[in-house]
Scaffold this motif. Structure first.
Motif, PDB file in Angstrom:
ATOM      1  N   LEU A  70     -15.024  18.836  29.709  1.00 53.39           N
ATOM      2  CA  LEU A  70     -14.169  20.003  29.090  1.00 53.39           C
ATOM      3  C   LEU A  70     -13.940  20.128  27.700  1.00 53.39           C
ATOM      4  N   ARG A  71     -13.725  19.064  26.825  1.00 52.41           N
ATOM      5  CA  ARG A  71     -13.704  19.354  25.389  1.00 52.41           C
ATOM      6  C   ARG A  71     -14.787  19.959  24.918  1.00 52.41           C
ATOM      7  N   ARG A  72     -15.873  19.624  25.545  1.00 52.39           N
ATOM      8  CA  ARG A  72     -17.063  20.411  24.891  1.00 52.39           C
ATOM      9  C   ARG A  72     -17.280  21.978  25.100  1.00 52.39           C
ATOM     10  N   GLN A  73     -16.438  22.437  25.827  1.00 50.22           N
ATOM     11  CA  GLN A  73     -16.326  24.113  26.209  1.00 50.22           C
ATOM     12  C   GLN A  73     -15.887  24.433  24.998  1.00 50.22           C
ATOM     13  N   LYS A  74     -16.186  25.894  24.902  1.00 48.73           N
ATOM     14  CA  LYS A  74     -15.693  26.666  23.588  1.00 48.73           C
ATOM     15  C   LYS A  74     -14.168  27.049  24.087  1.00 48.73           C
ATOM     16  N   GLY A  75     -13.527  27.279  23.094  1.00 45.47           N
ATOM     17  CA  GLY A  75     -12.058  27.648  23.410  1.00 45.47           C
ATOM     18  C   GLY A  75     -11.048  26.082  23.189  1.00 45.47           C
ATOM     19  N   TYR A  76     -10.192  26.488  24.079  1.00 51.65           N
ATOM     20  CA  TYR A  76      -9.346  25.159  23.936  1.00 51.65           C
ATOM     21  C   TYR A  76      -8.602  25.151  25.229  1.00 51.65           C
ATOM     22  N   TYR A  77      -7.636  24.186  25.545  1.00 49.41           N
ATOM     23  CA  TYR A  77      -6.728  23.847  26.676  1.00 49.41           C
ATOM     24  C   TYR A  77      -5.269  23.987  26.315  1.00 49.41           C
ATOM     25  N   ILE A  78      -4.337  24.453  27.090  1.00 42.07           N
ATOM     26  CA  ILE A  78      -3.082  24.328  26.951  1.00 42.07           C
ATOM     27  C   ILE A  78      -2.708  23.325  28.230  1.00 42.07           C
ATOM     28  N   ILE A  79      -1.796  22.490  27.610  1.00 46.75           N
ATOM     29  CA  ILE A  79      -1.367  21.551  28.665  1.00 46.75           C
ATOM     30  C   ILE A  79       0.004  22.127  29.462  1.00 46.75           C
TER      31      ILE A  79
END
Length: 186
Positions: A70-79
């Motif tokens: 998931l960390r390799r995908q473009k963008g970011y994640y909100i927890i």
């Protein structure tokens, strides 16, 4: 207003503390068919299994995925975290759907599952009661018109657009009062 709060939280906070049952909302850099008809730039949601993996509904169906991918995908994640969630029961519920096909049509009451539907069906309290309810699905833009993408997509399936049918989407889930935003993950 909550989108602004989420953005400010993103700027001010970096949270690397993931817990079982947390949600990871994928924020994309460039809009797409999902973000065109939903709030924010969120196009996916996954459920944290451990510090190393998530369970998600994607093109390959409901599966576990290493967090590093998931960390390799473009963008970011909100927890996020659904208030009142029993993480153990919620993960048991999510695991029940492993191997189910991905619901490319985003329809209720079939065997296939899409990402935010997995969250709806999985998140429960200590008594096993679901904490999130479906909402009327929206395939229209801010002007109230169903976008050409979704018109063509469902026409190719020989169906009417399921506008207003019960469902969910990741952007809307991120804004619910039941969801507390904890930080972000790059």
């Amino acid at each position: 207003m909550k989108i602004i709060s989420i953005f400010l939280l993103f700027l001010l906070t970096s949270c690397n503390s993931l817990h079982t049952g947390d949600l990871l909302f994928h924020v994309v850099e460039k809009g797409n068919a999902i973000t065109d008809v939903t709030p924010g730039m969120i196009d996916h949601v996954a459920i944290v299994l451990s510090k190393d993996s998530v369970i998600e509904a994607v093109g390959a169906g409901v599966k576990t995925t290493p967090l590093d991918s998931l960390r390799r995908q473009k963008g970011y994640y909100i927890i996020g975290k659904v208030r009142g969630t029993d993480p153990t029961l919620s993960i048991i519920n999510a695991r029940y759907f492993l191997g189910r096909p991905y619901d490319r049509l985003y329809l209720p009451d079939n065997e296939a599952i899409y990402c935010s539907e997995l969250v709806l069906f999985s998140m429960v309290d200590k008594n096993g009661n679901r904490l999130l309810s479906p909402i009327p699905m929206s395939f229209h833009d801010t002007s109230g018109h169903i976008t050409p993408y979704w018109q063509q997509f469902y026409q190719q399936q020989g169906m009417e657009v399921p506008e207003g049918w019960p469902g969910s989407n990741p952007g809307e889930l991120s804004q619910r009062h039941e969801v507390r935003i904890k930080g972000h993950l790059r």
